[in-house]
Design an enzyme around this catalytic site. Structure first.
Site, mmCIF file in Angstrom:
data_model
loop_
_atom_site.group_PDB
_atom_site.id
_atom_site.type_symbol
_atom_site.label_atom_id
_atom_site.label_comp_id
_atom_site.label_asym_id
_atom_site.label_seq_id
_atom_site.Cartn_x
_atom_site.Cartn_y
_atom_site.Cartn_z
ATOM 1 N N ASN A 71 8.982 -3.404 16.304
ATOM 2 C CA ASN A 71 9.468 -4.456 17.187
ATOM 3 C C ASN A 71 9.891 -3.868 18.538
ATOM 4 O OD1 ASN A 71 10.477 -6.997 18.067
ATOM 5 N ND2 ASN A 71 10.988 -7.512 15.954
ATOM 6 N N HIS A 116 20.887 18.750 18.649
ATOM 7 C CA HIS A 116 21.274 19.883 19.496
ATOM 8 C C HIS A 116 22.292 20.755 18.780
ATOM 9 C CE1 HIS A 116 19.201 17.984 22.847
ATOM 10 N NE2 HIS A 116 19.786 16.850 22.480
ATOM 11 N N ALA A 162 20.814 -4.390 9.303
ATOM 12 C CA ALA A 162 20.947 -4.326 10.754
ATOM 13 C C ALA A 162 22.201 -3.562 11.159
ATOM 14 C CB ALA A 162 20.983 -5.734 11.335
ATOM 15 N N ARG A 185 23.045 -2.308 -3.144
ATOM 16 C CA ARG A 185 22.513 -2.747 -4.443
ATOM 17 C C ARG A 185 21.060 -2.292 -4.595
ATOM 18 N NH1 ARG A 185 21.900 -7.670 -1.379
ATOM 19 N NH2 ARG A 185 19.788 -8.487 -1.593
#
Length: 187
Positions: A71, A116, A162, A185
């Protein structure tokens, strides 16, 4: 994990070229610009769709399976590919980003296969980057804004909620969420 110096003239030039291809694709996500972007990838399977806003550093160490959807505004911080004169046992040791078949990558996802120095004195020298691969096995879904750190493997059929930050590998067929992401779960 592999150390490398990202400030060599050849790697700076390589990033500049790839960044320009990403910029052109973001500005004009035409079939021609998408084709050019895909040609830089280490592998690009069939029916791969990448929305505009895609960014990566080297592209040659990104491997996409079939039917992958990426996306808008995703960033894949990949490493340069190790030279052919050096042998490596697997792509993860080379800092590759490998995305399996049928994966869905939500908007604003970041896959960060490069880090890094933790030591502040070494970090000030800007000499070392550390590459450790990221693998998304088949049929993984990363929700919007997910961040996946170097060295992580996400097992097949798993979903990451998300906004999650994935710092450790994820089992197959599980739902993980949070910062850091934890198992919610089985699926």
């Amino acid at each position: 994990m592999r150390a490398f110096d990202s400030l060599t003239p050849s790697l700076i030039a390589q990033r500049k070229t790839v960044h320009e291809v990403c910029r052109l694709f973001s500005k004009s996500p035409s079939k021609g610009n998408l084709k050019r972007l895909k040609s830089f990838l280490g592998q690009c399977g069939e029916h791969v769709y990448i929305e505009s806003g895609f960014h990566c550093d080297y592209a040659e160490n990104i491997y996409l399976g079939d039917r992958v959807y990426i996306n808008s505004h995703c960033t894949l911080i990949d490493s340069n590919k190790i030279s052919n004169s050096q042998q490596i046992e697997n792509l993860a040791d080379d800092g590759a980003i490998t995305i399996g078949d049928d994966c869905l990558i939500g908007p604003n996802v970041q896959l960060l296969a490069v880090s890094h120095d933790m030591n502040p004195m070494q970090r000030q020298q800007f000499k070392h980057n550390y590459a450790q691969g990221i693998t998304l096995e088949n049929n993984v879904w990363l929700g919007a804004g997910v961040i996946v750190l170097a060295g992580v493997t996400i097992g097949e059929n798993s979903v990451i909620g998300a906004g999650s930050v994935v710092t450790k590998s994820v089992e197959k067929s599980c739902f993980y969420a949070g910062n850091p992401a934890i198992k919610v779960r089985d699926l």
